[in-house]
Design an enzyme around this catalytic site. Structure first.
Site, PDB file in Angstrom:
ATOM      1  N   THR A  46       0.827  -1.215   0.000  1.00  0.00           N
ATOM      2  CA  THR A  46       0.000   0.000   0.000  1.00  0.00           C
ATOM      3  C   THR A  46       0.860   1.264   0.000  1.00  0.00           C
ATOM      4  O   THR A  46       2.016   1.241   0.440  1.00  0.00           O
ATOM      5  CB  THR A  46      -0.904   0.010   1.257  1.00  0.00           C
ATOM      6  OG1 THR A  46      -1.482   1.302   1.429  1.00  0.00           O
ATOM      7  CG2 THR A  46      -0.130  -0.316   2.530  1.00  0.00           C
ATOM      8  N   ASP A  47       0.268   2.352  -0.441  1.00  0.00           N
ATOM      9  CA  ASP A  47       0.966   3.650  -0.410  1.00  0.00           C
ATOM     10  C   ASP A  47       1.291   4.089   1.021  1.00  0.00           C
ATOM     11  O   ASP A  47       2.211   4.871   1.250  1.00  0.00           O
ATOM     12  CB  ASP A  47       0.152   4.730  -1.125  1.00  0.00           C
ATOM     13  CG  ASP A  47      -1.279   4.892  -0.615  1.00  0.00           C
ATOM     14  OD1 ASP A  47      -1.677   4.164   0.323  1.00  0.00           O
ATOM     15  OD2 ASP A  47      -2.003   5.740  -1.162  1.00  0.00           O
ATOM     16  N   GLU A  48       0.530   3.550   1.991  1.00  0.00           N
ATOM     17  CA  GLU A  48       0.707   4.023   3.380  1.00  0.00           C
ATOM     18  C   GLU A  48       2.077   3.720   3.948  1.00  0.00           C
ATOM     19  O   GLU A  48       2.478   4.314   4.948  1.00  0.00           O
ATOM     20  CB  GLU A  48      -0.348   3.399   4.296  1.00  0.00           C
ATOM     21  CG  GLU A  48      -1.740   3.660   3.816  1.00  0.00           C
ATOM     22  CD  GLU A  48      -2.781   3.734   4.915  1.00  0.00           C
ATOM     23  OE1 GLU A  48      -2.426   3.683   6.095  1.00  0.00           O
ATOM     24  OE2 GLU A  48      -3.950   3.863   4.558  1.00  0.00           O
ATOM     25  N   TYR A  86      -1.103  -0.224  11.382  1.00  0.00           N
ATOM     26  CA  TYR A  86      -1.421  -0.922  10.130  1.00  0.00           C
ATOM     27  C   TYR A  86      -0.301  -0.725   9.113  1.00  0.00           C
ATOM     28  O   TYR A  86       0.218  -1.687   8.533  1.00  0.00           O
ATOM     29  CB  TYR A  86      -2.748  -0.397   9.558  1.00  0.00           C
ATOM     30  CG  TYR A  86      -2.932  -0.707   8.080  1.00  0.00           C
ATOM     31  CD1 TYR A  86      -3.170  -2.006   7.655  1.00  0.00           C
ATOM     32  CD2 TYR A  86      -2.830   0.300   7.115  1.00  0.00           C
ATOM     33  CE1 TYR A  86      -3.306  -2.301   6.292  1.00  0.00           C
ATOM     34  CE2 TYR A  86      -2.966   0.018   5.765  1.00  0.00           C
ATOM     35  CZ  TYR A  86      -3.207  -1.281   5.357  1.00  0.00           C
ATOM     36  OH  TYR A  86      -3.330  -1.572   4.018  1.00  0.00           O
ATOM     37  N   LYS A 142       2.361  -3.438   7.326  1.00  0.00           N
ATOM     38  CA  LYS A 142       2.498  -3.635   5.873  1.00  0.00           C
ATOM     39  C   LYS A 142       3.941  -3.373   5.437  1.00  0.00           C
ATOM     40  O   LYS A 142       4.478  -4.078   4.577  1.00  0.00           O
ATOM     41  CB  LYS A 142       1.534  -2.714   5.102  1.00  0.00           C
ATOM     42  CG  LYS A 142       0.064  -3.007   5.290  1.00  0.00           C
ATOM     43  CD  LYS A 142      -0.366  -4.365   4.758  1.00  0.00           C
ATOM     44  CE  LYS A 142      -0.397  -4.435   3.244  1.00  0.00           C
ATOM     45  NZ  LYS A 142      -0.972  -5.731   2.768  1.00  0.00           N
TER      46      LYS A 142
HETATM   47  P1  NAD Z   1     -10.370  -6.289   3.301  1.00  0.00           P
HETATM   48  O1  NAD Z   1     -10.226  -6.005   4.753  1.00  0.00           O
HETATM   49  O2  NAD Z   1     -11.631  -5.940   2.604  1.00  0.00           O
HETATM   50  O3  NAD Z   1     -10.112  -7.857   3.058  1.00  0.00           O
HETATM   51  C1  NAD Z   1      -9.129  -8.589   3.702  1.00  0.00           C
HETATM   52  C2  NAD Z   1      -9.431 -10.077   3.528  1.00  0.00           C
HETATM   53  O4  NAD Z   1      -8.373 -10.844   4.144  1.00  0.00           O
HETATM   54  C3  NAD Z   1     -10.736 -10.539   4.185  1.00  0.00           C
HETATM   55  O5  NAD Z   1     -11.466 -11.374   3.307  1.00  0.00           O
HETATM   56  C4  NAD Z   1     -10.267 -11.323   5.410  1.00  0.00           C
HETATM   57  O6  NAD Z   1     -11.168 -12.348   5.799  1.00  0.00           O
HETATM   58  C5  NAD Z   1      -8.947 -11.882   4.907  1.00  0.00           C
HETATM   59  N1  NAD Z   1      -8.023 -12.223   5.998  1.00  0.00           N
HETATM   60  C6  NAD Z   1      -7.685 -11.443   7.063  1.00  0.00           C
HETATM   61  N2  NAD Z   1      -6.835 -12.114   7.865  1.00  0.00           N
HETATM   62  C7  NAD Z   1      -6.599 -13.318   7.275  1.00  0.00           C
HETATM   63  C8  NAD Z   1      -5.783 -14.429   7.611  1.00  0.00           C
HETATM   64  N3  NAD Z   1      -5.042 -14.424   8.731  1.00  0.00           N
HETATM   65  N4  NAD Z   1      -5.769 -15.493   6.789  1.00  0.00           N
HETATM   66  C9  NAD Z   1      -6.532 -15.508   5.668  1.00  0.00           C
HETATM   67  N5  NAD Z   1      -7.330 -14.501   5.312  1.00  0.00           N
HETATM   68  C10 NAD Z   1      -7.366 -13.401   6.106  1.00  0.00           C
HETATM   69  O7  NAD Z   1      -9.118  -5.599   2.614  1.00  0.00           O
HETATM   70  P2  NAD Z   1      -8.965  -4.908   1.165  1.00  0.00           P
HETATM   71  O8  NAD Z   1      -9.329  -3.486   1.277  1.00  0.00           O
HETATM   72  O9  NAD Z   1      -9.592  -5.760   0.139  1.00  0.00           O
HETATM   73  O10 NAD Z   1      -7.379  -4.966   1.028  1.00  0.00           O
HETATM   74  C11 NAD Z   1      -6.746  -6.119   0.467  1.00  0.00           C
HETATM   75  C12 NAD Z   1      -5.243  -5.906   0.454  1.00  0.00           C
HETATM   76  O11 NAD Z   1      -4.925  -4.759  -0.309  1.00  0.00           O
HETATM   77  C13 NAD Z   1      -4.645  -5.678   1.844  1.00  0.00           C
HETATM   78  O12 NAD Z   1      -3.416  -6.360   1.903  1.00  0.00           O
HETATM   79  C14 NAD Z   1      -4.431  -4.174   1.917  1.00  0.00           C
HETATM   80  O13 NAD Z   1      -3.353  -3.856   2.746  1.00  0.00           O
HETATM   81  C15 NAD Z   1      -4.134  -3.861   0.452  1.00  0.00           C
HETATM   82  N6  NAD Z   1      -4.483  -2.497   0.010  1.00  0.00           N
HETATM   83  C16 NAD Z   1      -5.743  -2.004   0.199  1.00  0.00           C
HETATM   84  C17 NAD Z   1      -6.083  -0.733  -0.273  1.00  0.00           C
HETATM   85  C18 NAD Z   1      -7.462  -0.163  -0.109  1.00  0.00           C
HETATM   86  O14 NAD Z   1      -7.668   0.998  -0.435  1.00  0.00           O
HETATM   87  N7  NAD Z   1      -8.443  -0.915   0.373  1.00  0.00           N
HETATM   88  C19 NAD Z   1      -5.114   0.027  -0.943  1.00  0.00           C
HETATM   89  C20 NAD Z   1      -3.821  -0.502  -1.128  1.00  0.00           C
HETATM   90  C21 NAD Z   1      -3.543  -1.775  -0.651  1.00  0.00           C
HETATM   91  O1  TDX Z   2     -15.076   8.028   9.167  1.00  0.00           O
HETATM   92  C1  TDX Z   2     -14.089   8.405   8.509  1.00  0.00           C
HETATM   93  N1  TDX Z   2     -13.838   9.744   8.405  1.00  0.00           N
HETATM   94  C2  TDX Z   2     -12.764  10.250   7.748  1.00  0.00           C
HETATM   95  O2  TDX Z   2     -12.582  11.474   7.699  1.00  0.00           O
HETATM   96  C3  TDX Z   2     -13.179   7.495   7.861  1.00  0.00           C
HETATM   97  C4  TDX Z   2     -13.406   6.012   7.937  1.00  0.00           C
HETATM   98  C5  TDX Z   2     -12.098   8.037   7.186  1.00  0.00           C
HETATM   99  N2  TDX Z   2     -11.878   9.365   7.150  1.00  0.00           N
HETATM  100  C6  TDX Z   2     -10.691   9.867   6.435  1.00  0.00           C
HETATM  101  C7  TDX Z   2      -9.377   9.258   6.881  1.00  0.00           C
HETATM  102  C8  TDX Z   2      -8.553   9.280   5.618  1.00  0.00           C
HETATM  103  O3  TDX Z   2      -7.934  10.558   5.457  1.00  0.00           O
HETATM  104  O4  TDX Z   2     -10.836   9.486   5.064  1.00  0.00           O
HETATM  105  C9  TDX Z   2      -9.577   9.108   4.499  1.00  0.00           C
HETATM  106  C10 TDX Z   2      -9.673   7.682   3.984  1.00  0.00           C
HETATM  107  O5  TDX Z   2      -9.810   6.839   5.106  1.00  0.00           O
HETATM  108  P1  TDX Z   2      -9.883   5.244   4.965  1.00  0.00           P
HETATM  109  O6  TDX Z   2     -10.977   4.883   4.030  1.00  0.00           O
HETATM  110  O7  TDX Z   2      -9.875   4.658   6.336  1.00  0.00           O
HETATM  111  O8  TDX Z   2      -8.515   4.923   4.178  1.00  0.00           O
HETATM  112  P2  TDX Z   2      -6.987   5.201   4.527  1.00  0.00           P
HETATM  113  O9  TDX Z   2      -6.756   5.409   5.959  1.00  0.00           O
HETATM  114  O10 TDX Z   2      -6.498   6.260   3.571  1.00  0.00           O
HETATM  115  O11 TDX Z   2      -6.362   3.747   4.129  1.00  0.00           O
HETATM  116  C11 TDX Z   2      -6.808   3.097   2.915  1.00  0.00           C
HETATM  117  O12 TDX Z   2      -5.872   3.241   1.885  1.00  0.00           O
HETATM  118  C12 TDX Z   2      -4.702   2.483   1.942  1.00  0.00           C
HETATM  119  C13 TDX Z   2      -7.120   1.611   3.160  1.00  0.00           C
HETATM  120  O13 TDX Z   2      -8.015   1.477   4.237  1.00  0.00           O
HETATM  121  C14 TDX Z   2      -5.890   0.815   3.404  1.00  0.00           C
HETATM  122  O14 TDX Z   2      -6.193  -0.581   3.524  1.00  0.00           O
HETATM  123  C15 TDX Z   2      -4.960   1.016   2.268  1.00  0.00           C
HETATM  124  O15 TDX Z   2      -3.744   0.385   2.532  1.00  0.00           O
END
Ligand code: NAD
Ligand code: TDX
Length: 340
Positions: free
Chosen positions: A126-128, A151, A155
């Site tokens: 992730t970018d984080e 988190y 990562k």
């Molecule tokens: P999500 O939370 O929706 O899904 C995570 C999945 O992993 C779930 O189905 C959960 O049951 C499974 N899981 C958790 N722990 C586990 C374990 N110990 N063994 C097997 N399965 C397990 O997450 P997402 O938003 O789909 O993110 C997926 C991946 O992409 C993550 O690695 C996250 O860091 C990365 N990512 C997410 C974003 C974003 O914006 N959502 C951006 C960049 C990277």
């Molecule tokens: O209730 C809220 N109010 C609010 O202001 C929530 C849930 C979020 N926010 C803000 C926090 C962040 O600046 O919105 C922005 C986005 O928040 P999230 O959706 O929680 O995302 P972020 O913290 O940016 O992280 C996401 O991007 C990178 C994903 O959750 C991660 O899994 C991914 O790695």
């Protein structure tokens, strides 16, 4: 590539990726290993569960015996690791499970990849991991890691383990770092679905701090396509940033959602900030464009409209998701914030 192991395939991005792969590679075996935590939901894959090429295994990536069994049984040659605890706010409430799944889980998968000589191991990062930007500049792959939340630290640790397994053992890992995703099946703890659902329910929309934090949004299917390019053309040992050059202040995203739903801005409530809240993310994704030929193809305007419509049309999906455990989390995190 004949058999791909997708971990965390029942989550948001993983389920979109499983569907994408089944649609685009009809000869490929797809195995989804998922623990089904609060974020994992088999409803996300109802439409593909009868596909003969798709196999679901319920289990934990920290369980090496199980992972080895799955790799042997399905002759896995490519691993894509999505499985993770993924929500920053939950990592502030408690970080242990983040270390277990995101760090130990990745280490277990890497061990198995080493033992069974997996052809490609894609780590979905992730970018984080880069930390926070000021008003200008973008994250490039060679920047130092500077994670600010538990988190993000978990990562970043996983990324470093991947690097070490490449350098020490030659495991053919590739790391992708993507910006914020949005789209169907996203768990409503994340900004966009949380705001859509609260607006639909005429509930307050909790915006952290001054609402001026900036995120760089990408449609989930553009992310899935990018991972496909990385599997096909990516070079082991490399890191690829993925983004769409689509920066938004949180407050503007929230106002956009309200406008599209025809709901009043009076629903917005500024609440106590997230501790350690990163100010701005922005991705430089010129490397993946230059070296692999990928670029995003979806228009933000169309994708966000479709995403909002998806939540309107899939009330049953989110009503189930926000019952039970979600209510405890919501109360714990937002209870005080939303008082008065
Ligand atoms: P999500 O939370 O929706 O899904 C995570 C999945 O992993 C779930 O189905 C959960 O049951 C499974 N899981 C958790 N722990 C586990 C374990 N110990 N063994 C097997 N399965 C397990 O997450 P997402 O938003 O789909 O993110 C997926 C991946 O992409 C993550 O690695 C996250 O860091 C990365 N990512 C997410 C974003 C974003 O914006 N959502 C951006 C960049 C990277
Ligand atoms: O209730 C809220 N109010 C609010 O202001 C929530 C849930 C979020 N926010 C803000 C926090 C962040 O600046 O919105 C922005 C986005 O928040 P999230 O959706 O929680 O995302 P972020 O913290 O940016 O992280 C996401 O991007 C990178 C994903 O959750 C991660 O899994 C991914 O790695």
């Amino acid at each position: 590539m004949q058999s791909i192991l997708v971990t965390g395939g029942a989550g948001f991005i993983g389920s979109n990726f499983v569907r994408y792969i089944l649609q685009n590679y009809p000869d490929l075996t797809v195995v989804n290993l998922d623990k089904l935590t609060y974020a994992g939901n088999l409803e996300n894959l109802r439409d593909v569960e009868d596909n003969p090429n798709y196999h679901f295994v319920k289990g934990d990536i920290c369980n090496q015996e199980l992972v080895e069994y799955v790799v042997r049984k399905f002759n896995v040659d490519v691993v894509v690791n999505f499985a993770a605890e993924s929500h920053v706010d939950r990592s502030i409430l408690g970080s242990e499970v983040f270390m277990r799944t995101n760090v130990i889980g990745t280490q277990v998968l890497l061990e198995v990849a080493k033992k069974y000589e997996i052809e490609k191991f894609i780590q979905i990062s992730t970018d984080e991991v880069y930390g926070s930007l000021g008003p200008t500049g973008k994250f490039t792959e060679d920047m130092p890691l500077s994670p600010n939340s538990p988190y993000a630290a978990s990562k970043a640790s996983a990324d470093l383990l991947c690097r070490a397994y490449f350098k020490t053992f030659g495991v053919p890992i590739i790391i992708t770092r993507c910006s914020n995703n949005f789209g169907p099946y996203q768990f409503p703890e994340k900004l966009i679905p949380l705001m859509i659902i609260n607006a639909l329910n005429d509930k307050p929309l909790p915006v952290y701090g001054d609402g001026e934090n900036v995120r760089d949004w990408i449609y989930v299917l553009d992310h899935c396509r990018a991972i496909d390019f990385v599997i096909q053309r990516g070079k082991p040992g490399e890191i690829y940033n993925i983004g769409a050059s689509n920066e938004w202040r949180n407050i503007d995203i929230v106002k956009l959602i309200l406008k599209k739903l025809n709901k009043p801005e009076s629903l917005i409530k500024f609440v106590k900030d997230r501790p350690g809240h990163d100010r701005r993310y922005a991705m430089d994704w010129t490397k993946i464009k230059r070296e692999l030929g990928w670029e995003p193809i979806f228009s933000f305007e169309e994708a966000i409209t479709e995403t909002i419509n998806w939540y309107i049309q899939n009330e049953d999906w989110w009503k189930k998701v926000i019952s039970g455990e979600y209510q405890n989390y919501y109360q714990l995190w937002y209870g005080e914030r939303l008082k008065n």
